[in-house]
Design a protein around this motif. Structure first.
Motif, PDB file in Angstrom:
ATOM      1  N   ASN A 133      33.143 -37.380  -5.055  1.00 32.45           N
ATOM      2  CA  ASN A 133      31.914 -36.701  -4.637  1.00 32.45           C
ATOM      3  C   ASN A 133      32.257 -35.702  -3.532  1.00 32.45           C
ATOM      4  OD1 ASN A 133      29.373 -36.215  -3.132  1.00 32.45           O
ATOM      5  ND2 ASN A 133      28.535 -37.765  -4.505  1.00 32.45           N
ATOM      6  N   ALA A 135      30.778 -34.841  -1.040  1.00 28.21           N
ATOM      7  CA  ALA A 135      30.394 -35.337   0.277  1.00 28.21           C
ATOM      8  C   ALA A 135      31.556 -36.030   0.973  1.00 28.21           C
ATOM      9  CB  ALA A 135      29.205 -36.289   0.157  1.00 28.21           C
ATOM     10  N   PHE A 138      33.704 -33.445   2.613  1.00 33.15           N
ATOM     11  CA  PHE A 138      32.964 -32.901   3.750  1.00 33.15           C
ATOM     12  C   PHE A 138      33.029 -33.855   4.944  1.00 33.15           C
ATOM     13  CE2 PHE A 138      29.028 -32.801   6.226  1.00 33.15           C
ATOM     14  CZ  PHE A 138      29.009 -31.480   6.647  1.00 33.15           C
ATOM     15  N   LYS A 193      22.772 -30.897   7.515  1.00 28.68           N
ATOM     16  CA  LYS A 193      23.683 -31.014   6.374  1.00 28.68           C
ATOM     17  C   LYS A 193      24.465 -32.324   6.443  1.00 28.68           C
ATOM     18  CE  LYS A 193      27.355 -28.738   3.786  1.00 28.68           C
ATOM     19  NZ  LYS A 193      28.177 -27.516   3.603  1.00 28.68           N
ATOM     20  N   LYS A 196      22.247 -35.003   5.167  1.00 28.97           N
ATOM     21  CA  LYS A 196      22.054 -34.833   3.726  1.00 28.97           C
ATOM     22  C   LYS A 196      23.284 -35.277   2.945  1.00 28.97           C
ATOM     23  CE  LYS A 196      21.073 -31.309   0.214  1.00 28.97           C
ATOM     24  NZ  LYS A 196      20.809 -29.863  -0.029  1.00 28.97           N
ATOM     25  N   GLU A 197      24.476 -34.886   3.406  1.00 24.40           N
ATOM     26  CA  GLU A 197      25.711 -35.247   2.696  1.00 24.40           C
ATOM     27  C   GLU A 197      25.962 -36.750   2.756  1.00 24.40           C
ATOM     28  OE1 GLU A 197      27.689 -33.379   0.889  1.00 24.40           O
ATOM     29  OE2 GLU A 197      26.698 -31.462   1.267  1.00 24.40           O
TER      30      GLU A 197
END
Length: 219
Positions: A133, A135, A138, A193, A196-197
């Motif tokens: 994923n 995410a 990140f 962000k 959200k991630e």
């Protein structure tokens, strides 16, 4: 090991809910600074002066910009810490509910918590991290931003921190301001962000690891 911890699936669900609550805190903090800025500016031009700040009238920039920036950097520190704590709780839960310990989690401290948890859970095989994923990548990059804030006060040396500099360049919610040194600036949208991630990552775990996947209790 005593089964006094939440089952793995519930650990993930609890973390998802915790992020929802933290989002409420972030928005409340922003409203507070917005109101504080208005109240301070009104106090500066009033006859009574500014109360609560030793009647100083030279703090307008700090209250409107600098202090909220400190708050955003604190959000980065806290959110990464929450994520690392979530992974540790997940590892502990897997050990307590699903199987006998296979590989001590603390064995390789040269790796960060994210990599250690990934390898541990991969070998245990009871619940998986969705490392493909976006995410996950990140959040791994986010750890370097956290370290930059925690250990260097947000100062960045672009020659020494090439990977971090690239991450900053591609994130619209981050930028660097140059004074005597280069300082990282964290905007509200970047904090949003992160939440959200992380929620997307937790949601992917809930979707990929349904409670009835294994014979061990995941509910």
């Amino acid at each position: 090991m005593a089964k006094d911890k939440l089952p793995p699936y519930q650990v993930v669900a609890y973390f998802y809910n915790e992020l929802d609550c933290y989002d409420v805190y972030v928005k409340a903090a922003r409203r507070m600074w917005h109101e504080e800025t208005k109240n301070y500016d009104c106090g500066v031009v009033s006859e009574e002066g500014v109360k609560g700040y030793d009647y100083r009238s030279d703090l307008s920039y700090y209250i409107s910009d600098e202090f909220p920036q400190h708050q955003n950097k604190a959000h980065v520190l806290m959110l990464v810490s929450l994520f690392e704590d979530f992974l540790i709780k997940l590892v502990n839960s897997v050990e307590a509910h699903c199987c006998e310990p296979y590989l001590p989690f603390e064995r390789n401290k040269k790796q960060g918590i994210l990599d250690r948890a990934k390898e541990y859970l991969k070998q245990q095989g009871e619940i998986s991290l969705p490392v493909k994923n976006p995410a996950w990548s990140f959040i791994k990059d986010l750890v370097f931003i956290r370290n930059l804030i925690a250990h260097a006060g947000g100062c960045i040396d672009k020659k020494k921190n090439i990977a971090v500099a690239r991450f900053v360049d591609r994130e619209s919610g981050l930028h660097v301001e140059s004074y005597a040194r280069d300082y990282l600036i964290v905007h509200d949208e970047f904090v949003d962000k992160i939440i959200k991630e992380m929620k997307g990552f937790a949601k992917a775990m809930l979707d990929n690891n349904p409670p009835n996947k294994r014979d061990c209790s995941l509910i």
